[in-house]
Design a protein around this motif. Structure first.
Motif, PDB file in Angstrom:
ATOM      1  N   ILE A  85       0.840  -1.209   0.000  1.00 52.77           N
ATOM      2  CA  ILE A  85       0.000   0.000   0.000  1.00 52.77           C
ATOM      3  C   ILE A  85       0.870   1.252   0.000  1.00 52.77           C
ATOM      4  N   SER A  89       1.074   3.969  -3.093  1.00 52.08           N
ATOM      5  CA  SER A  89       0.833   5.394  -2.841  1.00 52.08           C
ATOM      6  C   SER A  89       2.029   6.236  -3.273  1.00 52.08           C
ATOM      7  N   PHE A 200      -1.282  -1.973  -5.558  1.00 54.15           N
ATOM      8  CA  PHE A 200      -2.598  -1.940  -4.921  1.00 54.15           C
ATOM      9  C   PHE A 200      -3.393  -3.202  -5.237  1.00 54.15           C
TER      10      PHE A 200
END
Length: 215
Positions: A85, A89, A200
């Motif tokens: 994650i 990001s 993701f």
């Protein structure tokens, strides 16, 4: 289920390869961002940031292989999902920064002082990533391990990315083509977007399979 001695040796090799990848990306990221900033080449600077993001992903891979050394692994744990994650990001933020930077450079007509360092780094990266990819894919196939094969494909993506840096750096250094550095940074942004999306997707699926690759 326990691994036999041969498989344990292969897992030790896989773990060492993941550590080499992390250390290499740290060095590459530091050198690339420094000279990218000094020489005002956005493509090299973005390439360096990409290397730092790969370190986060690499930590998740090293942790996964460490777990595999203890027992077979079929699903990602909390640490690996968190790493994915954060990686996704960071890649998306990199994409945003590169797109804005490329637009500003094109608008202002900014050009690099030189792209010689980018050429050198790209050649070193191509050689290193090719070696790491071949070694990881060999270990992954011998172990019939989808996670390690997936990691090898991610390394192959870095291999392709190095060619984008090399191409844009060579074209600018030889022909001084305007905006080619900005275009090179957009090429890196495209790969960063794909890597972020893959991260993701992996975090969501949780289970690991051979389709989990970055290419």
């Amino acid at each position: 289920m326990n691994y036999d001695k041969s498989n344990k040796n292969l897992l030790n090799l896989a773990f060492n390869l993941s550590l080499i990848t992390i250390i290499y990306n740290l060095v590459e990221g530091g050198v690339s961002t420094f000279y990218g900033s000094e020489d005002e080449t956005l493509a090299l600077f973005g390439f360096g940031i990409d290397s730092f993001v790969e370190v986060i992903s690499g930590l998740g891979i090293a942790h996964m292989v460490w777990r595999m050394k203890r027992s077979p692994v079929e699903r990602r744990d909390k640490f690996e999902r968190t790493a994915l994650i954060i990686t996704g990001s960071a890649f998306y933020l990199l994409v945003l920064g590169l797109v804005i930077g490329a637009a500003l450079n094109i608008y202002s007509g900014a050009k690099p002082h030189t792209t010689k360092v980018g050429i050198i780094i790209a050649i070193i990266s191509i050689t290193t990533m090719y070696f790491l990819y071949k070694a990881k894919i060999k270990v992954g196939k011998k172990l019939n391990s989808a996670p390690i094969i997936s990691d090898a494909h991610c390394t192959k993506t870095c291999f392709y990315l190095s060619f984008i840096l090399l191409g844009s750096a060579l074209i600018y250094e030889i022909f001084k083509v305007p905006y080619v550095d900005a275009l090179g940074s957009l090429g890196i942004a495209w790969y960063a977007f794909r890597e972020g999306r893959e991260a993701f997707e992996k975090a969501r699926t949780n289970a690991m399979s051979c389709s989990d690759d970055c290419c």
